[in-house]
Enzyme design. Structure first.
Site, PDB file in Angstrom:
ATOM      1  N   ASP A  44       6.360 -10.959  35.283  1.00 10.63           N
ATOM      2  CA  ASP A  44       5.987 -12.236  35.868  1.00 10.63           C
ATOM      3  C   ASP A  44       5.860 -12.094  37.381  1.00 10.63           C
ATOM      4  O   ASP A  44       6.841 -11.815  38.072  1.00 10.63           O
ATOM      5  CB  ASP A  44       7.036 -13.297  35.531  1.00 10.63           C
ATOM      6  N   TYR A  49       5.093 -14.511  46.061  1.00 10.72           N
ATOM      7  CA  TYR A  49       6.222 -13.590  46.145  1.00 10.72           C
ATOM      8  C   TYR A  49       5.945 -12.473  47.164  1.00 10.72           C
ATOM      9  O   TYR A  49       6.878 -11.778  47.576  1.00 10.72           O
ATOM     10  CB  TYR A  49       6.531 -12.965  44.784  1.00 10.72           C
ATOM     11  N   LYS A  78       0.262 -16.092  39.375  1.00 15.38           N
ATOM     12  CA  LYS A  78       0.129 -17.533  39.595  1.00 15.38           C
ATOM     13  C   LYS A  78      -0.737 -17.837  40.804  1.00 15.38           C
ATOM     14  O   LYS A  78      -0.653 -17.148  41.829  1.00 15.38           O
ATOM     15  CB  LYS A  78       1.516 -18.164  39.782  1.00 15.38           C
ATOM     16  N   HIS A 111       0.646 -22.494  39.914  1.00 15.00           N
ATOM     17  CA  HIS A 111       2.061 -22.375  40.265  1.00 15.00           C
ATOM     18  C   HIS A 111       2.766 -23.725  40.381  1.00 15.00           C
ATOM     19  O   HIS A 111       3.922 -23.865  39.972  1.00 15.00           O
ATOM     20  CB  HIS A 111       2.205 -21.608  41.585  1.00 15.00           C
TER      21      HIS A 111
END
Length: 286
Positions: A44, A49, A78, A111
């Site tokens: 994931d 990130y 995402k 997201h």
């Protein structure tokens, strides 16, 4: 013992996945390689990130070594909130694919249901520290995500952090071409979200739980550690398991799947559901 969930598209998503949030540059590459070596196949990821390049390097190395093939992996990423404008969605996805060194994603999620002002800043804020929103409605963003499926850039599309009301609004969209196959939400004993999980299941939308262990390393303003909860530790001792195994089993039962070699009793499930703390880790308070 169940090892995967079949999405509404018939794709098989491994039940246990490795989340890469808070995985720092310089460490996430080795963590990914180790995870692949011990059997993880579901990963994931997310643009926000800021570590997708290292993740891509790790997957590329393991594929070149012959440890796995691309088809063995189920890779999720995402669309970040600053790319909600329809004209930005495809490029955002292509940038993620380039970073991950992939030709396609198995699953691409929106997201959050709200968009932010487009630009370089991940969290564009005004002088009061409040997020500057985008004017784009998530229904329009979804249309651009549907085009990614048609272009072969993603196999399936889904949601993250969407409520029952928001999902219902999307499902009632008159010209909906592809239904969301998944909703990724925060879910753990202090925030089980049973109503949302049940609603998603009623609509044939699978649910992925994030922060199932309560994000032990995430700073918080009060005493909050699921792994040290005395009632969970008591259940763990009874089964000769760890607190983490009890929590993961609880979250999977909500889904509902069995991934370990033990089951929680009805009374134990009720004990955990009775916590009623409703503590949310990812609240986006800005």
């Amino acid at each position: 013992m169940t090892t995967f969930v079949e999405l509404s598209t018939k794709a098989k998503m491994p039940i246990l996945g490795l989340g890469t949030w808070q995985s720092p540059i310089g460490k996430v590459r080795d963590a990914m390689k180790f995870a692949i070596d011990i059997g993880y196949r579901h990963f994931d990821c997310a643009y926000v990130y800021q570590n997708e390049n290292e993740i891509g390097n790790a997957m590329e190395e393991k594929i070149e070594e012959g440890v796995v093939t691309r088809e063995d992996l189920f890779v999720v990423s995402k669309l970040w909130c600053t790319f909600h404008e329809k004209s930005l969605v495809k490029e955002a996805c292509q940038n993620t694919l380039a970073a991950l060194k992939l030709a396609y994603l198995d699953l691409y999620l929106m997201h959050w249901p709200m968009g932010f002002k487009a630009g370089e800043e991940l969290f564009p804020a005004d002088e009061n520290g409040m997020i500057i929103p985008s004017d784009t409605d998530f229904l329009d963003t979804w249309e651009a995500m549907e085009e990614l499926v048609d272009a072969g850039l993603v196999k399936s599309i889904g949601l993250s952090n969407f409520s029952c009301e928001q999902i219902e609004r999307l499902l009632k969209k008159p010209d909906l071409k592809y239904k969301p196959v998944n909703n990724q939400i925060e879910s753990h004993p202090y925030l089980p979200q049973e109503e949302l999980v049940n609603y998603c299941q009623s609509q044939e939308i699978s649910v992925t739980a994030y922060c199932p262990l309560g994000a032990p390393n995430w700073p918080r303003g009060e005493d909050f550690c699921l792994l040290d909860d005395p009632k969970i530790k008591e259940i763990a001792d009874k089964h000769s398991k760890t607190s983490a195994q009890v929590i993961e089993t609880f979250v999977c039962v909500l889904s509902p799947f069995k991934v370990f070699d033990f089951e929680l009793t009805k009374e134990e499930m009720e004990t955990i559901l009775s916590f009623k703390r409703r503590y949310r880790i990812c609240s986006l308070s800005m």
